[in-house]
Design an enzyme around this catalytic site. Sequence first.
Site, PDB file in Angstrom:
ATOM      1  CD1 TRP A  16       5.249   1.277  15.444  1.00  0.00           C
ATOM      2  CD2 TRP A  16       4.937  -0.813  16.166  1.00  0.00           C
ATOM      3  NE1 TRP A  16       4.853   0.509  14.371  1.00  0.00           N
ATOM      4  CE2 TRP A  16       4.651  -0.771  14.784  1.00  0.00           C
ATOM      5  CE3 TRP A  16       4.796  -2.023  16.848  1.00  0.00           C
ATOM      6  CZ2 TRP A  16       4.248  -1.900  14.069  1.00  0.00           C
ATOM      7  CZ3 TRP A  16       4.392  -3.147  16.128  1.00  0.00           C
ATOM      8  CH2 TRP A  16       4.125  -3.073  14.761  1.00  0.00           C
TER       9      TRP A  16
ATOM     10  CG  ASP B  20      11.088   0.413  18.297  1.00  0.00           C
ATOM     11  OD1 ASP B  20      11.818   0.168  17.312  1.00  0.00           O
ATOM     12  OD2 ASP B  20       9.879   0.093  18.357  1.00  0.00           O
TER      13      ASP B  20
ATOM     14  CE  LYS C 203       8.672  -1.109   9.928  1.00  0.00           C
ATOM     15  NZ  LYS C 203       8.368  -1.482  11.296  1.00  0.00           N
TER      16      LYS C 203
END
Length: 361
Positions: free
Chosen positions: A102, A172, A196
């Site tokens: 990511w 993030d 999530k």
Amino acid sequence: MERAYNFNAGPSALPIEVLQKAESELVNFRNTGMSVMELSHRSKEYEEVHNEAGRLLRELLHIPDNYEVLFLQGGASLQFAMIPMNFLDKGKIGNYVLTGSWSEKAKKEASFFGETAVAASTKEDKYTSIPNPKSLTYNDNDAYVHITSNNTIYGTQWQSFPSVRHAPLIADMSSDILSRPIPIENFDLIYAGAQKNLGPSGVTVVIIRKELLERNVDHVPTMLRYTTHADSNSLYNTPPTFAIYMLTQTLRWVKDVGGTEAIADRNRNKAELLYTVIDESNGFYKGHAEKESRSYMNVTFNLPSEELNQQFLAEAKEAGFVGLGGHRSIGGCRASIYNGVTTEACEALASFMRKFQQDAK
Ligand SMILES: *Cc1c(COP(=O)(O)O)cnc(C)c1O
């Protein structure tokens, strides 16, 4: 109908209480005779839901007044692009810490808009660790420094954060937001897709220091400016109303179970259940992450052979455990144990792992 032991990496398990609450008011929301999905986003009833989400998030994460909370769309992946569009000026550098796929994707998007650099990387050792927060390389002209607080695919997590003074620090936090207390003041912008830890997919939370909203962004398309959404209470256009409603219900649940600190205790306990099995297995289960970089959200491990990995995954599936396959980029096994995953599910998995090892002898 029994609920599955859901270890999906995202979208992932939601608390049963949240789902039942949503079910109970699905067709008639608070005596409106309509579902929350059917309300105008300009209605008083929806606005209450919308504002409660912001209020609860502020309360649970102890977000100071000099930050705005925004509800956007496009997932964390759109943030990868919005950040450089809004902050990576000519002559400046987007400086990224690479701790997994990511982070790489975030940096790649920035490269479409300007110059980037690598503040630190653990790619050489297969992203099994988090760099020492004191070892990052900075540049005088950094537009910002970007980190990924939890690496969903590799199962590593920052346990302490870098202290960045010369430029904004951006994180993030898609896979660990609200799983533990965070020092918000350490950061200038935090973003997270909701699917999530916060609710269903469709809404992305952004927590941004107000100072960052004072820059000139005339060159940025309206929808992609943080200022647009900050100026309109995230109601510039139609927001994902049902996702925000589910976010509100999830935040209420976190508050009901004792808030972020209580959730963090639960999460630590859940992770310990699984890491203990790994550590006591005499190398049968081998954790992907180095111990001091281990994630409390994604427990990644391998068995002694690919054949055993596959047998483990097949038997686990048979026994009612869902989503234990590792990400396609690294294989192996991964248990994602976000806020919505119960301690009981982790206990069941720990027992299953112990029994599987015994039977494999
Ligand atoms: C899941 C995830 C993403 C991608 O999120 P989308 O909402 O699908 O764009 C980005 N970063 C991290 C750390 C993630 O876990």
